[in-house]
Motif scaffolding. Structure first.
Motif, PDB file in Angstrom:
ATOM      1  N   SER A 100      24.319 -46.468  15.137  1.00 60.02           N
ATOM      2  CA  SER A 100      24.064 -45.382  16.087  1.00 60.02           C
ATOM      3  C   SER A 100      24.288 -44.025  15.428  1.00 60.02           C
ATOM      4  O   SER A 100      23.475 -43.100  15.601  1.00 60.02           O
ATOM      5  CB  SER A 100      24.982 -45.519  17.296  1.00 60.02           C
ATOM      6  OG  SER A 100      24.736 -46.726  17.971  1.00 60.02           O
ATOM      7  N   PHE A 101      25.373 -43.895  14.692  1.00 60.30           N
ATOM      8  CA  PHE A 101      25.626 -42.641  13.980  1.00 60.30           C
ATOM      9  C   PHE A 101      24.554 -42.399  12.924  1.00 60.30           C
ATOM     10  O   PHE A 101      24.090 -41.261  12.741  1.00 60.30           O
ATOM     11  CB  PHE A 101      27.013 -42.650  13.320  1.00 60.30           C
ATOM     12  CG  PHE A 101      28.116 -42.263  14.251  1.00 60.30           C
ATOM     13  CD1 PHE A 101      28.378 -40.932  14.526  1.00 60.30           C
ATOM     14  CD2 PHE A 101      28.907 -43.227  14.861  1.00 60.30           C
ATOM     15  CE1 PHE A 101      29.397 -40.560  15.387  1.00 60.30           C
ATOM     16  CE2 PHE A 101      29.911 -42.886  15.717  1.00 60.30           C
ATOM     17  CZ  PHE A 101      30.167 -41.545  15.986  1.00 60.30           C
ATOM     18  N   ALA A 102      24.139 -43.461  12.228  1.00 55.97           N
ATOM     19  CA  ALA A 102      23.095 -43.315  11.214  1.00 55.97           C
ATOM     20  C   ALA A 102      21.792 -42.848  11.848  1.00 55.97           C
ATOM     21  O   ALA A 102      21.107 -41.967  11.304  1.00 55.97           O
ATOM     22  CB  ALA A 102      22.890 -44.628  10.472  1.00 55.97           C
ATOM     23  N   ALA A 103      21.447 -43.425  13.012  1.00 59.93           N
ATOM     24  CA  ALA A 103      20.216 -43.007  13.692  1.00 59.93           C
ATOM     25  C   ALA A 103      20.321 -41.560  14.144  1.00 59.93           C
ATOM     26  O   ALA A 103      19.364 -40.777  13.999  1.00 59.93           O
ATOM     27  CB  ALA A 103      19.943 -43.929  14.880  1.00 59.93           C
ATOM     28  N   ALA A 104      21.467 -41.175  14.691  1.00 54.58           N
ATOM     29  CA  ALA A 104      21.633 -39.795  15.166  1.00 54.58           C
ATOM     30  C   ALA A 104      21.542 -38.810  14.003  1.00 54.58           C
ATOM     31  O   ALA A 104      20.863 -37.776  14.106  1.00 54.58           O
ATOM     32  CB  ALA A 104      22.966 -39.651  15.888  1.00 54.58           C
ATOM     33  N   TYR A 105      22.212 -39.123  12.894  1.00 47.46           N
ATOM     34  CA  TYR A 105      22.147 -38.213  11.745  1.00 47.46           C
ATOM     35  C   TYR A 105      20.771 -38.234  11.091  1.00 47.46           C
ATOM     36  O   TYR A 105      20.318 -37.235  10.530  1.00 47.46           O
ATOM     37  CB  TYR A 105      23.243 -38.539  10.720  1.00 47.46           C
ATOM     38  CG  TYR A 105      24.584 -37.986  11.134  1.00 47.46           C
ATOM     39  CD1 TYR A 105      24.817 -36.611  11.130  1.00 47.46           C
ATOM     40  CD2 TYR A 105      25.619 -38.833  11.529  1.00 47.46           C
ATOM     41  CE1 TYR A 105      26.040 -36.090  11.520  1.00 47.46           C
ATOM     42  CE2 TYR A 105      26.845 -38.333  11.915  1.00 47.46           C
ATOM     43  CZ  TYR A 105      27.047 -36.952  11.907  1.00 47.46           C
ATOM     44  OH  TYR A 105      28.259 -36.440  12.291  1.00 47.46           O
ATOM     45  N   ASN A 155      18.403 -34.977  10.562  1.00 46.08           N
ATOM     46  CA  ASN A 155      17.778 -34.568   9.297  1.00 46.08           C
ATOM     47  C   ASN A 155      16.302 -34.243   9.475  1.00 46.08           C
ATOM     48  O   ASN A 155      15.709 -33.578   8.623  1.00 46.08           O
ATOM     49  CB  ASN A 155      17.927 -35.668   8.240  1.00 46.08           C
ATOM     50  CG  ASN A 155      19.318 -35.683   7.652  1.00 46.08           C
ATOM     51  OD1 ASN A 155      20.045 -34.683   7.713  1.00 46.08           O
ATOM     52  ND2 ASN A 155      19.693 -36.824   7.086  1.00 46.08           N
ATOM     53  N   LEU A 156      15.679 -34.694  10.572  1.00 47.71           N
ATOM     54  CA  LEU A 156      14.291 -34.357  10.828  1.00 47.71           C
ATOM     55  C   LEU A 156      14.133 -32.938  11.364  1.00 47.71           C
ATOM     56  O   LEU A 156      13.019 -32.462  11.538  1.00 47.71           O
ATOM     57  CB  LEU A 156      13.683 -35.358  11.827  1.00 47.71           C
ATOM     58  CG  LEU A 156      13.548 -36.800  11.337  1.00 47.71           C
ATOM     59  CD1 LEU A 156      13.030 -37.699  12.452  1.00 47.71           C
ATOM     60  CD2 LEU A 156      12.631 -36.879  10.123  1.00 47.71           C
ATOM     61  N   GLY A 157      15.264 -32.292  11.640  1.00 45.04           N
ATOM     62  CA  GLY A 157      15.195 -30.908  12.064  1.00 45.04           C
ATOM     63  C   GLY A 157      15.717 -30.660  13.465  1.00 45.04           C
ATOM     64  O   GLY A 157      15.783 -29.514  13.918  1.00 45.04           O
ATOM     65  N   LEU A 158      16.099 -31.679  14.211  1.00 43.27           N
ATOM     66  CA  LEU A 158      16.633 -31.519  15.561  1.00 43.27           C
ATOM     67  C   LEU A 158      18.119 -31.219  15.465  1.00 43.27           C
ATOM     68  O   LEU A 158      18.785 -31.561  14.488  1.00 43.27           O
ATOM     69  CB  LEU A 158      16.423 -32.818  16.347  1.00 43.27           C
ATOM     70  CG  LEU A 158      15.801 -32.694  17.739  1.00 43.27           C
ATOM     71  CD1 LEU A 158      14.526 -31.906  17.743  1.00 43.27           C
ATOM     72  CD2 LEU A 158      15.588 -34.045  18.344  1.00 43.27           C
ATOM     73  N   GLY A 159      18.648 -30.571  16.491  1.00 40.07           N
ATOM     74  CA  GLY A 159      20.076 -30.279  16.510  1.00 40.07           C
ATOM     75  C   GLY A 159      20.882 -31.584  16.602  1.00 40.07           C
ATOM     76  O   GLY A 159      20.402 -32.621  17.088  1.00 40.07           O
ATOM     77  N   LEU A 160      22.131 -31.521  16.161  1.00 36.88           N
ATOM     78  CA  LEU A 160      22.982 -32.710  16.121  1.00 36.88           C
ATOM     79  C   LEU A 160      23.239 -33.244  17.533  1.00 36.88           C
ATOM     80  O   LEU A 160      23.211 -34.456  17.769  1.00 36.88           O
ATOM     81  CB  LEU A 160      24.304 -32.388  15.409  1.00 36.88           C
ATOM     82  CG  LEU A 160      25.179 -33.564  15.046  1.00 36.88           C
ATOM     83  CD1 LEU A 160      24.445 -34.547  14.151  1.00 36.88           C
ATOM     84  CD2 LEU A 160      26.458 -33.109  14.368  1.00 36.88           C
ATOM     85  N   ALA A 161      23.475 -32.357  18.485  1.00 36.63           N
ATOM     86  CA  ALA A 161      23.729 -32.782  19.862  1.00 36.63           C
ATOM     87  C   ALA A 161      22.504 -33.478  20.433  1.00 36.63           C
ATOM     88  O   ALA A 161      22.630 -34.524  21.092  1.00 36.63           O
ATOM     89  CB  ALA A 161      24.100 -31.581  20.718  1.00 36.63           C
ATOM     90  N   TRP A 162      21.307 -32.919  20.182  1.00 40.95           N
ATOM     91  CA  TRP A 162      20.086 -33.551  20.680  1.00 40.95           C
ATOM     92  C   TRP A 162      19.865 -34.919  20.024  1.00 40.95           C
ATOM     93  O   TRP A 162      19.401 -35.865  20.679  1.00 40.95           O
ATOM     94  CB  TRP A 162      18.877 -32.645  20.434  1.00 40.95           C
ATOM     95  CG  TRP A 162      18.848 -31.473  21.366  1.00 40.95           C
ATOM     96  CD1 TRP A 162      19.090 -30.180  21.050  1.00 40.95           C
ATOM     97  CD2 TRP A 162      18.585 -31.515  22.762  1.00 40.95           C
ATOM     98  NE1 TRP A 162      18.996 -29.382  22.166  1.00 40.95           N
ATOM     99  CE2 TRP A 162      18.683 -30.195  23.244  1.00 40.95           C
ATOM    100  CE3 TRP A 162      18.272 -32.523  23.667  1.00 40.95           C
ATOM    101  CZ2 TRP A 162      18.489 -29.864  24.569  1.00 40.95           C
ATOM    102  CZ3 TRP A 162      18.073 -32.180  24.988  1.00 40.95           C
ATOM    103  CH2 TRP A 162      18.189 -30.858  25.427  1.00 40.95           C
ATOM    104  N   SER A 163      20.225 -35.034  18.789  1.00 44.31           N
ATOM    105  CA  SER A 163      20.073 -36.313  18.077  1.00 44.31           C
ATOM    106  C   SER A 163      20.935 -37.395  18.730  1.00 44.31           C
ATOM    107  O   SER A 163      20.481 -38.523  18.952  1.00 44.31           O
ATOM    108  CB  SER A 163      20.458 -36.148  16.613  1.00 44.31           C
ATOM    109  OG  SER A 163      19.652 -35.194  15.984  1.00 44.31           O
ATOM    110  N   PHE A 164      22.192 -37.048  19.031  1.00 46.54           N
ATOM    111  CA  PHE A 164      23.082 -38.020  19.671  1.00 46.54           C
ATOM    112  C   PHE A 164      22.613 -38.332  21.098  1.00 46.54           C
ATOM    113  O   PHE A 164      22.729 -39.471  21.558  1.00 46.54           O
ATOM    114  CB  PHE A 164      24.528 -37.524  19.660  1.00 46.54           C
ATOM    115  CG  PHE A 164      25.245 -37.832  18.372  1.00 46.54           C
ATOM    116  CD1 PHE A 164      25.794 -39.079  18.146  1.00 46.54           C
ATOM    117  CD2 PHE A 164      25.351 -36.866  17.385  1.00 46.54           C
ATOM    118  CE1 PHE A 164      26.455 -39.361  16.962  1.00 46.54           C
ATOM    119  CE2 PHE A 164      26.002 -37.138  16.194  1.00 46.54           C
ATOM    120  CZ  PHE A 164      26.546 -38.391  15.973  1.00 46.54           C
TER     121      PHE A 164
END
Length: 177
Positions: free
Chosen positions: A70-75, A79-88
């Motif tokens: 889950s953390f790997a998918a969020a990070y 890396n694709l350019g989305l904010g970290l909060a949006w990724s999680f």
């Protein structure tokens, strides 16, 4: 085991000895078969326990892998350019959608569960047959004697009249306390 074609030994033995030998050999065969069955069951139980332990360990490892992935998918999304909060939030939303789909699937399966109709019908049929059955008549026992009230005409009734009935249950209960 002895050779069945060897009749010289069998001619000298009496019928009783032959029956005793056959009984002993059958008993040994049954004991050997029981020992073989026990060994096979013991081996299968060991394999089952080993397989169960390995499955449990694999399940625990998969359970530990879920947060890491889950953390790997969020990070990875970050890396694709989305904010970290949006990724999680995206990863969390994916888990929620997956959970809802699995819950709907489970509910659909639970709705298909029916009572065991064949077993219920068989039990009702057995109960209907047994309702018409009457117990075998037994002679009435007179109080204090433990013997039938009527003169016994059957062999069992005559045997009861000739031998005194003893209540060993109370003697056993007294000796065990």
């Amino acid at each position: 085991m002895s050779d069945p074609g060897n009749n010289a030994d069998n001619a000298d033995r009496s019928l009783g000895q032959l029956v005793a030998a056959a009984t002993a050999e059958m008993s040994a065969l049954v004991h050997d078969e029981i020992a073989l069955a026990k060994a096979e069951v013991r081996q299968d139980v060991k394999r089952g326990v080993t397989g169960s332990v390995v499955i449990i360990v694999a399940g625990v490892l998969f359970l530990f892998a879920i947060p890491v992935l889950s953390f790997a998918a969020a990070y990875g999304i970050h890396n694709l350019g989305l904010g970290l909060a949006w990724s999680f939030l995206i990863v969390g939303g994916a888990f929620i959608i997956l959970g809802v789909l699995l819950a709907l699937f489970a509910i659909a399966k639970f709705k298909k569960v029916k009572p065991p109709e064949k077993s219920i019908a068989s039990a009702k049929q057995t109960a209907a047959v047994l309702q018409g059955v009457k117990p075998h008549p037994r002679p009435a026992i007179t109080a204090g004697t433990g013997r039938p009230a009527t003169g016994g005409s059957t062999l069992a009734d005559r045997a009861l009249e000739q031998s005194p009935v003893q209540d060993n249950a109370s003697a056993v209960a007294r000796s065990s306390t």
